[in-house]
Design an enzyme around this catalytic site. Structure first.
Site, PDB file in Angstrom:
ATOM      1  NE  ARG A  88      -3.063   2.709   2.619  1.00 48.73           N
ATOM      2  CZ  ARG A  88      -3.340   3.450   3.679  1.00 48.73           C
ATOM      3  NH1 ARG A  88      -2.918   3.079   4.865  1.00 48.73           N
ATOM      4  NH2 ARG A  88      -4.042   4.540   3.562  1.00 48.73           N
ATOM      5  CG  HIS A 143      -9.954   6.490   2.516  1.00 43.14           C
ATOM      6  ND1 HIS A 143     -10.746   7.403   3.172  1.00 43.14           N
ATOM      7  CD2 HIS A 143      -9.153   5.935   3.448  1.00 43.14           C
ATOM      8  CE1 HIS A 143     -10.436   7.401   4.457  1.00 43.14           C
ATOM      9  NE2 HIS A 143      -9.463   6.518   4.645  1.00 43.14           N
ATOM     10  NE  ARG A 184     -16.006   0.574  18.670  1.00 48.21           N
ATOM     11  CZ  ARG A 184     -15.052  -0.299  18.383  1.00 48.21           C
ATOM     12  NH1 ARG A 184     -15.316  -1.566  18.355  1.00 48.21           N
ATOM     13  NH2 ARG A 184     -13.820   0.102  18.161  1.00 48.21           N
ATOM     14  N   GLY A 243     -19.109   2.930   8.932  1.00 42.42           N
ATOM     15  CA  GLY A 243     -20.089   2.670   7.868  1.00 42.42           C
ATOM     16  C   GLY A 243     -20.570   1.223   7.849  1.00 42.42           C
ATOM     17  CD  GLU A 244     -16.618  -2.471   6.854  1.00 40.98           C
ATOM     18  OE1 GLU A 244     -16.370  -3.372   7.682  1.00 40.98           O
ATOM     19  OE2 GLU A 244     -15.764  -2.023   6.068  1.00 40.98           O
ATOM     20  CD  GLU A 251      -8.338   0.338   2.527  1.00 38.88           C
ATOM     21  OE1 GLU A 251      -7.706   1.367   2.275  1.00 38.88           O
ATOM     22  OE2 GLU A 251      -8.772   0.081   3.665  1.00 38.88           O
TER      23      GLU A 251
HETATM   24  P1  ADP Z   1      -9.288   3.138  10.332  1.00 39.33           P
HETATM   25  O1  ADP Z   1      -9.598   4.353   9.532  1.00 39.33           O
HETATM   26  O2  ADP Z   1      -8.284   3.368  11.412  1.00 39.33           O
HETATM   27  O3  ADP Z   1      -9.039   1.882   9.503  1.00 39.33           O
HETATM   28  P2  ADP Z   1     -11.731   1.772  11.075  1.00 39.33           P
HETATM   29  O4  ADP Z   1     -12.238   1.615   9.684  1.00 39.33           O
HETATM   30  O5  ADP Z   1     -11.298   0.569  11.816  1.00 39.33           O
HETATM   31  O6  ADP Z   1     -10.615   2.883  11.155  1.00 39.33           O
HETATM   32  O7  ADP Z   1     -12.903   2.472  11.902  1.00 39.33           O
HETATM   33  C1  ADP Z   1     -12.767   2.830  13.223  1.00 39.33           C
HETATM   34  C2  ADP Z   1     -14.115   3.377  13.686  1.00 39.33           C
HETATM   35  O8  ADP Z   1     -15.109   2.364  13.505  1.00 39.33           O
HETATM   36  C3  ADP Z   1     -14.135   3.797  15.134  1.00 39.33           C
HETATM   37  O9  ADP Z   1     -14.747   5.072  15.264  1.00 39.33           O
HETATM   38  C4  ADP Z   1     -15.019   2.731  15.786  1.00 39.33           C
HETATM   39  O10 ADP Z   1     -15.765   3.247  16.845  1.00 39.33           O
HETATM   40  C5  ADP Z   1     -15.938   2.329  14.643  1.00 39.33           C
HETATM   41  N1  ADP Z   1     -16.464   0.980  14.882  1.00 39.33           N
HETATM   42  C6  ADP Z   1     -15.794  -0.181  14.855  1.00 39.33           C
HETATM   43  N2  ADP Z   1     -16.609  -1.208  15.205  1.00 39.33           N
HETATM   44  C7  ADP Z   1     -17.826  -0.678  15.455  1.00 39.33           C
HETATM   45  C8  ADP Z   1     -19.089  -1.204  15.869  1.00 39.33           C
HETATM   46  N3  ADP Z   1     -19.259  -2.494  16.082  1.00 39.33           N
HETATM   47  N4  ADP Z   1     -20.120  -0.331  16.010  1.00 39.33           N
HETATM   48  C9  ADP Z   1     -19.947   0.987  15.786  1.00 39.33           C
HETATM   49  N5  ADP Z   1     -18.784   1.548  15.405  1.00 39.33           N
HETATM   50  C10 ADP Z   1     -17.738   0.736  15.240  1.00 39.33           C
END
Ligand code: ADP
Length: 404
Positions: free
Chosen positions: A91, A180, A285, A333-334, A385
């Site tokens: 990456r 991204h 969270r 988002g997921e 990714e």
């Molecule tokens: P990065 O940009 O570091 O890859 P991630 O894609 O892992 O970050 O996203 C991190 C965010 O996702 C954090 O704000 C975390 O609170 C949120 N997140 C992760 N799991 C959950 C969940 N089960 N429910 C709600 N939010 C979540």
């Protein structure tokens, strides 16, 4: 073909080892605290079993030696010899204007990446360290660079230019690059695959909402606009980044607080966003949990986050002359049904109608969350990714073999 994917950060190296015959991850892990006290490698085998190795991992080269060592170890490894690794995909954050797609690493690519360290001083140097380390450890192994910026090089000039003196664009390359890209590309391609549709005729908005967050407008399968800019600080409100802000406020704060550019950069990149507004955390969270207990600043942080994403969706629908497909990905988002619902609330006028029953409680799954009659399809597509990097790497290695 077995492909090792590396994501080299300043003090960490994340890795995934793929067998592309069935897109399976056969091992993965992370080296952390490189050059610090207490450095270690955390390795996960295909069956989920985890092992940890502590050691003096002084630099990226030693970190990669650890990774190669564990992959080929008799006890914990998954290959007998290192030459079973067909190629390494890296990456690479910044590919500037030059790299419009992934590239086989050679001297010219390395020279260009050295040049682009000016544009991404925090990210490109560790990416390059990984490339150099592999060259010296296994010189025969082909390496491929997959750029975060490449997908966005299709943006038209009127969307990537800033309205500053044109000479500054020519002199320093000041423009929107976007980031991204590998994630936006993966999720829109995957969504089209699931739907069985050709992206050519579609207007798509992808929302990558994680610690870092960005939105992308994809028309006919190419990126036409994205919310991150010259650096990743522009656009959405993120975990610790401010996103869009009046630059007049930036210079005012610098004057008042008597801070220079370095401190200002730290302020807007590390102490702002959800953390800055909530005052308690950058993790959505924790903010959600505090908001549920009535914390007003956390409630505000959530509203601001959702509102900013909503505005970008509207803007990109206008920019593309409509929207057919909206995709959520990234940790928030997921996983966060409330965030998805908060963002889509009020967008019915665009034809975006979420099925609350499907959306509620839904975590990290490929699924359509819009109502059957919704004009716009809304989907959750977990990003991958690393797989995209592995697939690109295989494609480029196959192409390079054809040329020989
Ligand atoms: P990065 O940009 O570091 O890859 P991630 O894609 O892992 O970050 O996203 C991190 C965010 O996702 C954090 O704000 C975390 O609170 C949120 N997140 C992760 N799991 C959950 C969940 N089960 N429910 C709600 N939010 C979540």
């Amino acid at each position: 073909m077995k492909i090792l994917v590396l994501n080299c950060g300043s003090s960490s190296i994340k890795y995934q080892f793929f067998s592309l015959a069935n897109n399976a991850v056969i091992a993965k892990g992370i080296v952390e605290k490189i050059g610090m006290k207490g450095s270690f490698l955390k390795h996960e085998k295909e069956d989920g079993q985890k092992v940890m190795f502590e050691g003096e991992i002084l630099d990226h080269k030693i970190g990669i030696e650890y990774i190669l060592g564990v992959l080929s170890s008799a006890k914990h490894g998954c290959i007998a010899k290192l030459d079973e690794i067909s190629a390494v995909g890296h990456r690479v954050v910044h590919g500037g204007e030059l790299f419009t797609e992934s590239k086989l690493v050679n001297e010219a690519v390395i020279d260009a990446l050295e040049k682009y360290t000016e544009l991404a001083p925090l990210h490109n140097p560790p990416n390059l360290k990984g490339i150099y380390a592999l060259r010296s450890l296994i010189p025969s192994i082909p390496q491929v660079a997959v750029f975060d910026t490449a997908f966005h090089t299709t943006m038209p000039k009127h969307s990537y230019m800033y309205a500053i003196p044109y000479a500054l664009y020519k002199k320093y390359g000041i423009r929107r690059y976007g980031f991204h890209g590998t994630s936006h590309r993966y999720v829109f391609s995957r969504a089209c695959e699931i739907l069985g549709t050709d992206p050519k005729g579609l207007k798509i908005v992808t929302c990558h909402l994680g610690n870092g967050a960005s939105v992308c407008a994809i028309k006919g399968g190419i990126s036409v606009d994205t919310s991150m800019g010259f650096t990743p600080v522009e656009g959405l409100i993120m975990g610790t980044r401010s996103g869009d802000i009046d630059m007049g406020a930036v210079s005012y704060i610098m004057d008042k607080e008597k801070i220079g550019t370095k401190s200002a950069s730290t302020l807007f990149n590390k102490h702002s966003g959800l953390l800055g507004i909530s005052g308690i955390s950058s993790d959505s969270r924790e903010i959600r949990a505090a908001a549920d207990k009535g914390d007003e600043r956390c409630m505000l942080a959530i509203k601001m986050f959702d509102y900013r994403v909503k505005k970008y969706i509207g803007a990109y629908a206008a920019a593309m002359g409509g929207i057919d497909l909206l995709i959520f990905t990234g940790g928030i988002g997921e996983n966060s049904d409330t965030t998805r619902a908060g963002i889509c609330d009020g967008l019915e006028f665009l034809g975006i109608e979420i099925d609350q029953q499907v959306n509620t409680g839904l975590r990290s799954k490929e699924i359509i969350i819009s109502k059957p009659g919704s004009k716009v399809k809304v989907m959750v597509v977990p990003t991958n990714e690393e797989l995209m990097i592995a697939i690109d790497t295989q494609k480029i290695i196959d192409e390079s073999k054809k040329l020989v």
